[in-house]
Write a protein that holds these residues in place. Structure first.
Motif, PDB file in Angstrom:
ATOM      1  N   SER A 540       0.801  -1.221   0.005  1.00  0.00           N
ATOM      2  CA  SER A 540      -0.213   0.019   0.088  1.00  0.00           C
ATOM      3  C   SER A 540       0.919   1.280   0.021  1.00  0.00           C
ATOM      4  O   SER A 540       1.833   1.401   0.861  1.00  0.00           O
ATOM      5  N   LEU A 541       0.553   2.191  -0.957  1.00  0.00           N
ATOM      6  CA  LEU A 541       1.538   3.308  -1.168  1.00  0.00           C
ATOM      7  C   LEU A 541       0.675   4.595  -0.291  1.00  0.00           C
ATOM      8  O   LEU A 541      -0.722   4.856  -0.444  1.00  0.00           O
ATOM      9  N   LYS A 542       1.428   4.951   0.433  1.00  0.00           N
ATOM     10  CA  LYS A 542       0.761   6.206   1.429  1.00  0.00           C
ATOM     11  C   LYS A 542       1.477   7.484   1.205  1.00  0.00           C
ATOM     12  O   LYS A 542       2.779   7.431   0.682  1.00  0.00           O
ATOM     13  N   ARG A 543       0.854   8.436   1.758  1.00  0.00           N
ATOM     14  CA  ARG A 543       1.481   9.966   1.731  1.00  0.00           C
ATOM     15  C   ARG A 543       2.536   9.908   2.694  1.00  0.00           C
ATOM     16  O   ARG A 543       2.553   9.472   3.706  1.00  0.00           O
ATOM     17  N   GLY A 544       3.791  10.478   2.232  1.00  0.00           N
ATOM     18  CA  GLY A 544       4.998  10.511   3.075  1.00  0.00           C
ATOM     19  C   GLY A 544       6.051   9.270   2.704  1.00  0.00           C
ATOM     20  O   GLY A 544       7.027   9.407   3.370  1.00  0.00           O
ATOM     21  N   ASP A 545       5.523   8.287   2.052  1.00  0.00           N
ATOM     22  CA  ASP A 545       6.282   7.250   1.637  1.00  0.00           C
ATOM     23  C   ASP A 545       7.554   7.587   0.907  1.00  0.00           C
ATOM     24  O   ASP A 545       7.540   8.713  -0.218  1.00  0.00           O
ATOM     25  N   ILE A 546       8.736   7.134   0.975  1.00  0.00           N
ATOM     26  CA  ILE A 546       9.949   7.262   0.105  1.00  0.00           C
ATOM     27  C   ILE A 546       9.964   6.392  -1.179  1.00  0.00           C
ATOM     28  O   ILE A 546      10.266   5.319  -0.805  1.00  0.00           O
ATOM     29  N   VAL A 547       9.949   7.078  -2.148  1.00  0.00           N
ATOM     30  CA  VAL A 547       9.688   6.138  -3.545  1.00  0.00           C
ATOM     31  C   VAL A 547      10.884   6.329  -4.141  1.00  0.00           C
ATOM     32  O   VAL A 547      11.450   7.229  -4.476  1.00  0.00           O
ATOM     33  N   VAL A 548      11.610   5.277  -4.624  1.00  0.00           N
ATOM     34  CA  VAL A 548      12.597   5.209  -5.734  1.00  0.00           C
ATOM     35  C   VAL A 548      12.050   4.439  -7.122  1.00  0.00           C
ATOM     36  O   VAL A 548      11.684   3.233  -6.980  1.00  0.00           O
ATOM     37  N   ALA A 549      12.388   5.250  -8.070  1.00  0.00           N
ATOM     38  CA  ALA A 549      11.839   4.802  -9.446  1.00  0.00           C
ATOM     39  C   ALA A 549      12.882   5.266 -10.439  1.00  0.00           C
ATOM     40  O   ALA A 549      13.154   6.357 -10.731  1.00  0.00           O
ATOM     41  N   LYS A 555      10.044  12.204  -1.586  1.00  0.00           N
ATOM     42  CA  LYS A 555       9.115  11.568  -0.702  1.00  0.00           C
ATOM     43  C   LYS A 555       7.511  12.167  -1.311  1.00  0.00           C
ATOM     44  O   LYS A 555       7.257  13.022  -1.827  1.00  0.00           O
ATOM     45  N   VAL A 556       6.550  10.962  -1.296  1.00  0.00           N
ATOM     46  CA  VAL A 556       5.285  11.327  -1.895  1.00  0.00           C
ATOM     47  C   VAL A 556       4.406  12.293  -1.010  1.00  0.00           C
ATOM     48  O   VAL A 556       4.238  12.446   0.192  1.00  0.00           O
ATOM     49  N   ARG A 557       4.335  13.460  -1.819  1.00  0.00           N
ATOM     50  CA  ARG A 557       3.590  14.685  -1.375  1.00  0.00           C
ATOM     51  C   ARG A 557       2.073  14.805  -1.607  1.00  0.00           C
ATOM     52  O   ARG A 557       1.281  15.422  -0.895  1.00  0.00           O
ATOM     53  N   ALA A 558       1.570  14.040  -2.438  1.00  0.00           N
ATOM     54  CA  ALA A 558       0.128  13.878  -2.901  1.00  0.00           C
ATOM     55  C   ALA A 558      -0.041  12.596  -3.611  1.00  0.00           C
ATOM     56  O   ALA A 558       0.795  12.139  -4.475  1.00  0.00           O
ATOM     57  N   LEU A 559      -1.352  12.030  -3.476  1.00  0.00           N
ATOM     58  CA  LEU A 559      -1.766  10.827  -3.991  1.00  0.00           C
ATOM     59  C   LEU A 559      -3.247  11.327  -4.672  1.00  0.00           C
ATOM     60  O   LEU A 559      -3.953  11.892  -3.858  1.00  0.00           O
ATOM     61  N   VAL A 576      -2.353   5.370  -9.304  1.00  0.00           N
ATOM     62  CA  VAL A 576      -2.458   6.576  -8.795  1.00  0.00           C
ATOM     63  C   VAL A 576      -1.487   7.664  -9.447  1.00  0.00           C
ATOM     64  O   VAL A 576      -0.366   7.196 -10.094  1.00  0.00           O
ATOM     65  N   GLU A 577      -1.711   8.787  -9.159  1.00  0.00           N
ATOM     66  CA  GLU A 577      -0.695   9.869  -9.634  1.00  0.00           C
ATOM     67  C   GLU A 577      -0.092  10.570  -8.492  1.00  0.00           C
ATOM     68  O   GLU A 577      -0.749  11.003  -7.440  1.00  0.00           O
ATOM     69  N   ILE A 578       1.357  10.736  -8.500  1.00  0.00           N
ATOM     70  CA  ILE A 578       1.951  11.189  -7.301  1.00  0.00           C
ATOM     71  C   ILE A 578       2.779  12.340  -7.610  1.00  0.00           C
ATOM     72  O   ILE A 578       3.187  12.459  -8.637  1.00  0.00           O
ATOM     73  N   MET A 579       3.170  13.188  -6.576  1.00  0.00           N
ATOM     74  CA  MET A 579       3.952  14.290  -6.767  1.00  0.00           C
ATOM     75  C   MET A 579       5.114  13.946  -5.716  1.00  0.00           C
ATOM     76  O   MET A 579       4.722  13.607  -4.587  1.00  0.00           O
ATOM     77  N   GLY A 580       5.951  14.479  -6.006  1.00  0.00           N
ATOM     78  CA  GLY A 580       7.314  14.599  -4.719  1.00  0.00           C
ATOM     79  C   GLY A 580       8.577  14.096  -5.302  1.00  0.00           C
ATOM     80  O   GLY A 580       9.544  14.438  -4.628  1.00  0.00           O
ATOM     81  N   LEU A 581       8.430  13.571  -6.635  1.00  0.00           N
ATOM     82  CA  LEU A 581       9.726  12.840  -7.364  1.00  0.00           C
ATOM     83  C   LEU A 581      10.668  14.092  -7.516  1.00  0.00           C
ATOM     84  O   LEU A 581      10.136  15.294  -7.930  1.00  0.00           O
ATOM     85  N   ASP A 582      11.914  13.838  -7.432  1.00  0.00           N
ATOM     86  CA  ASP A 582      12.991  14.994  -8.083  1.00  0.00           C
ATOM     87  C   ASP A 582      13.081  14.945  -9.468  1.00  0.00           C
ATOM     88  O   ASP A 582      13.853  15.665  -9.960  1.00  0.00           O
ATOM     89  N   GLY A 583      12.358  14.243 -10.234  1.00  0.00           N
ATOM     90  CA  GLY A 583      12.421  14.122 -11.711  1.00  0.00           C
ATOM     91  C   GLY A 583      11.270  13.237 -12.242  1.00  0.00           C
ATOM     92  O   GLY A 583      10.699  12.408 -11.624  1.00  0.00           O
ATOM     93  N   ALA A 584      11.293  13.153 -13.571  1.00  0.00           N
ATOM     94  CA  ALA A 584      10.456  12.227 -14.414  1.00  0.00           C
ATOM     95  C   ALA A 584      10.922  11.146 -14.430  1.00  0.00           C
ATOM     96  O   ALA A 584      11.930  10.784 -15.511  1.00  0.00           O
ATOM     97  N   PRO A 585      10.487   9.609 -14.043  1.00  0.00           N
ATOM     98  CA  PRO A 585      11.078   8.510 -14.235  1.00  0.00           C
ATOM     99  C   PRO A 585      10.686   8.019 -15.678  1.00  0.00           C
ATOM    100  O   PRO A 585       9.700   8.359 -16.257  1.00  0.00           O
TER     101      PRO A 585
END
Length: 841
Positions: A540-549, A555-559, A576-585
């Protein structure tokens, strides 16, 4: 008269008696100034134990002996003695017990005193060591300050014009001590308001510890207005430092940590992993002669020295070890729960994929009105009337589907193959079939446009048989549903078919774990930054999780779901659509949630380095070229040669495929991954990349996007205009895949006549050629009693003292074996050559 006077005196008094006196006497007592006084002394008899009545006198021993036996109320002398002995024995035992208790108490006090003494000695030693360290630091500081002051004195001597008039009159031999004394006088004069009047000599005053504490080198050469840190301030700072050490003596002892160090790491990151201040690590490096900043990179060997000197334990890992555990293994079955199926709609252009997707969205009972959904992302989830949920992927051109499979992260469960009833099977339909087969994904055929004039669903099913798609009505296991996206016919049957196929697959996932999945698409939006569409596979992906792609993390700022609504978490099979990554994977990249930001940085930095190294290393690491294919063939990795064929017309493609299938034998053969008509597209390049095959283009070309993708992915495209050239090249590759045939050719025999031992060459056999010829470098077998005891290579062949290439029959020569010297007289030598003959198809 005298007695009366004595009693009348104020100090006189009569003797007082309580009982009858048995004897009396007087004693003269002297006082000061010649005064005396008579004191009456009484003497009493000791009381004798024994029965007495009415105060009668005690009987003597003789009277007691003569007396009659005791009465019932009295005790005999023996009983009195036994009682006395019992009393004495009890007293002795009591005394012994008290003595023993006293000894035990003294022993306890002695041990406590020894413990206190040891603690006191340990404390004194610690204080003494602390004082010694402070004294050494103060001594080193004083020495450095004295050296600096002496240097300034020398500099002032070299520049007499800069000196003050008072300093010019001072003799040059005065040196540092005189300067210090003058500065001390100035400081004291300033504090007292007048000239200094020291009680001690200037030399003693300069050597005083108090003066050394108040006076620094800067006081010597700076103006009187400059004030330095006072001795009281230094003392307070030392007391604070001592209190800090005492308070942190037990609670703040440095904790030894297990520090994970890769092959390269920055100084700041190393300090963070050790839980040390970065400034302390930089100071340590400066002491070691390494002038490094916090953001500079050091190798693992230097990091190991730093970690060990700071009292920690190092755990060195290889650079590639950071990938270990990124995508965890499968979960236990008891933790898995049912999840919705993930469906991809594929098919030829204009066969109604988009219309069918829109019609399927209208079946969502949660969305309300049909067509009222705004699709923000390339995937969405609908809930049908039965309550089941279905996740649909929108993959135009199959690019994302190919990228997923090429990266080994295929998440599609079911493929819906859309075929128009009026057009039938088209080239992109075949391409979609090949994609689904390569991914080993079940197919549901949706025959669309059944309401159109000229529709022939049976012809579609007959055409699918040529591509090994056998439907249920023909004895196969592929479901077929006739639909009309325009009139929304057959949609319920299609959803039922999807639910049935999902039930057969038994799709499950563990929602109670860290999330992982696949990147569907990504983009950069103004005001929102990097926005990525993710499809959760497990967890389960939650807000605040640290995602690597891929090479991006954050860190997930919005879901948000496909309707643009904020959600708290996303479970398995939910896009889902997430925001918070430092670039577009990149689309198709697997993503996962990690525990810490340090782990995320390690992963992305390692991947960035790998990408950079592959770009600077002269091409992609997995290039699908004919030369690399030959290398893999020599390593016996494959026995099939995968190919992708694109031709100008269907007849040419079928002719090329048929001819290539005829080339080969039981060991090697060509395997056609895909054959199609038309120009080379990005989808073709992605399919070739994932299969590791080159593309054979016959009278067609690749567009600009496909060429750039092929160069980037390292896929080779070979262009042909003559079919025979194409067949000859592939035949040559397949023949090269065949192992060459080795044949042995007999040369001759030789007999060993004598064996010579030569220092540089070892043992050399003196031989006579009895049959055939012998050539240098040929293979030899050593025969002893007609038994082969050695097989090797002939390294030395001499005729007399000259090295020759061959010796004929009947001649004598010297022969030496390569790395073998066990030669005896009478042995036979057989010479032969091994030749390789290429095999042909």
């Amino acid at each position: 008269m005298s007695d009366a006077k004595d009693t009348d005196k104020p100090g006189g008094r009569k003797p007082l008696t309580l009982k009858r006196t048995t004897g009396a006497g007087t004693v003269n007592q002297s006082f000061a100034r010649g005064k005396t006084k008579s004191v009456v002394v009484e003497k009493k008899r000791k009381r004798v134990l024994g029965p007495q009545s009415g105060g009668a006198p005690t009987r003597t021993r003789e009277e007691a002996k003569k007396a009659p036996p005791k009465s019932d109320r009295g005790l005999s002398e023996e009983e009195m003695q036994s009682r006395q002995r019992a009393i004495e024995k009890a007293r002795a035992e009591e005394e012994e017990r008290r003595e023993r208790q006293r000894a035990e108490e003294e022993e306890r006090e002695r041990r406590a005193a020894e413990d206190r003494q040891r603690l006191e000695e340990a404390r004194k030693r610690e204080e003494e060591e602390a004082r010694q360290r402070e004294a050494e630091q103060a001594r080193a500081k004083a020495e450095s300050e004295a050296a600096e002051a002496e240097a300034r004195v020398e500099e002032s001597r070299e520049k007499p014009a800069d000196k003050k008039p008072a300093q010019k009159e001072a003799p040059e031999e005065e040196g540092l001590a005189g300067a210090v004394e003058r500065a001390g006088g100035r400081v004291k004069s300033k504090k007292s308001g007048g000239p200094a009047a020291p009680k001690a000599s200037p030399k003693k005053r300069a050597e005083s510890p108090k003066r050394r504490g108040k006076l620094t080198i800067q006081n010597v050469f700076e103006d009187d207005e400059d004030r330095q840190r006072s001795l009281a301030s230094v003392r307070r700072a030392r007391e604070r430092e001592k209190e800090r050490r005492e308070q942190g003596g037990a609670g703040s002892d440095k904790q030894a940590r297990d520090v994970v160090v890769p092959e390269t790491i920055t100084v700041q990151e190393l300090a963070n992993r050790m839980a040390e201040r970065t400034a302390d690590v930089v100071k340590y490096l400066m002491k070691e002669g390494q002038m490094l900043r916090a953001n500079e990179v050091i190798d693992a060997d230097m990091a190991e020295l730093i970690v060990e000197d700071f009292g920690h334990r190092i755990k060195r890992v290889a650079e590639s070890d950071v990938e270990t555990g990124f995508i965890e293994d499968d979960d236990p079955e008891e933790k898995k729960k049912p999840r919705p199926p993930i469906v991809t709609v594929m098919g030829h252009v204009d066969h109604g994929k988009t219309s069918l997707l829109d019609a399927m969205r209208s079946t969502d009972v949660v969305a309300g009105e049909a067509g009222g959904i705004t699709q923000h992302i390339g995937a969405y989830q609908v809930q049908i009337a039965s309550g089941d949920k279905i996740t649909f992927l929108d993959t135009p051109g199959h690019a994302a589907f190919s990228a997923m499979r090429a990266r080994g992260a295929n998440v599609t469960d079911i493929v819906i193959l859309v075929v128009a009833a009026d057009d039938g099977v088209m080239p992109q339909t075949v391409e979609a079939i090949n994609h689904a087969k390569a991914a080993e994904t079940p197919i549901i055929v949706a025959v669309n446009k059944i309401d159109k004039q000229g529709a022939d669903p049976q012809k579609v099913l007959q055409d699918l048989l040529q591509h090994e798609i056998v439907v249920e009505s023909m004895g196969g296991d592929t479901q077929v549903v006739e639909v009309s996206a325009l009139q929304k016919k057959g949609l319920d049957e299609l959803t039922e078919a999807i639910a049935l196929q999902a039930e057969v697959l038994e799709l499950t996932a563990n929602p109670d774990r860290l999330a992982d999945g696949i990147v569907i698409e990504s983009k950069l939006e103004q005001g929102r930054g990097a926005v990525a569409t993710l499809l959760v596979n497990r967890g389960s992906l939650k807000r605040g999780d640290i995602v690597v792609a891929g090479t991006q993390w954050g860190k997930v700022r919005a879901l948000m779901n496909e309707r643009g609504q904020q959600v708290k978490q996303a479970g398995p099979a939910l896009p889902v659509e997430i925001m918070g990554l430092d670039g577009a994977p990149e689309p198709g990249e697997p993503f996962a949630v990690v525990e810490t930001e340090a782990r995320a940085r390690d992963l992305t930095e390692y991947r960035v380095r790998m990408v950079r190294d592959s770009q600077t290393g002269g091409g992609p690491s997995a290039a699908a070229s004919l030369e690399q294919m030959m290398t893999r063939v020599k390593d016996k990795e494959i026995s099939e040669f995968p190919l992708l064929i694109k031709a100008d017309v269907q007849g040419s493609a079928e002719a090329i495929a048929g001819s290539l299938n005829k080339i080969g034998n039981d060991e090697v053969r060509a395997r056609i991954i895909h054959q199609g008509v038309g120009g080379i597209s990005e989808s073709d390049v992605s399919l070739a990349k994932s299969s590791g095959a080159p593309i054979l283009a016959f009278n067609v070309r690749a567009n600009k996007q496909a060429r750039e993708l092929a160069e980037r992915e390292g896929v080779e495209i070979r262009y042909y205009s003559i079919i025979y050239d194409l067949l000859d090249d592939i035949k040559a590759v397949l023949e090269g895949m065949l192992a060459p045939e080795k044949r042995e050719e007999f040369l001759g025999y030789a007999e060993v006549l004598e064996v010579f031992n030569i220092s540089k060459l070892g043992k050399v056999a003196g031989c006579r050629i009895t049959d055939g010829i012998v050539r240098r470098g040929s293979g030899v077998r050593l025969l002893r009693d007609d038994t082969v005891i050695h097989e090797g290579k002939l390294s030395t062949l001499k005729r007399f003292k000259d090295e020759v290439t061959e010796v004929k029959s009947g001649q004598e020569c010297g022969m030496g074996f390569e790395n073998y010297h066990d030669i005896q007289k009478g042995d036979q030598i057989e010479c032969f050559e091994v030749t390789e003959h290429e095999r042909t198809l």
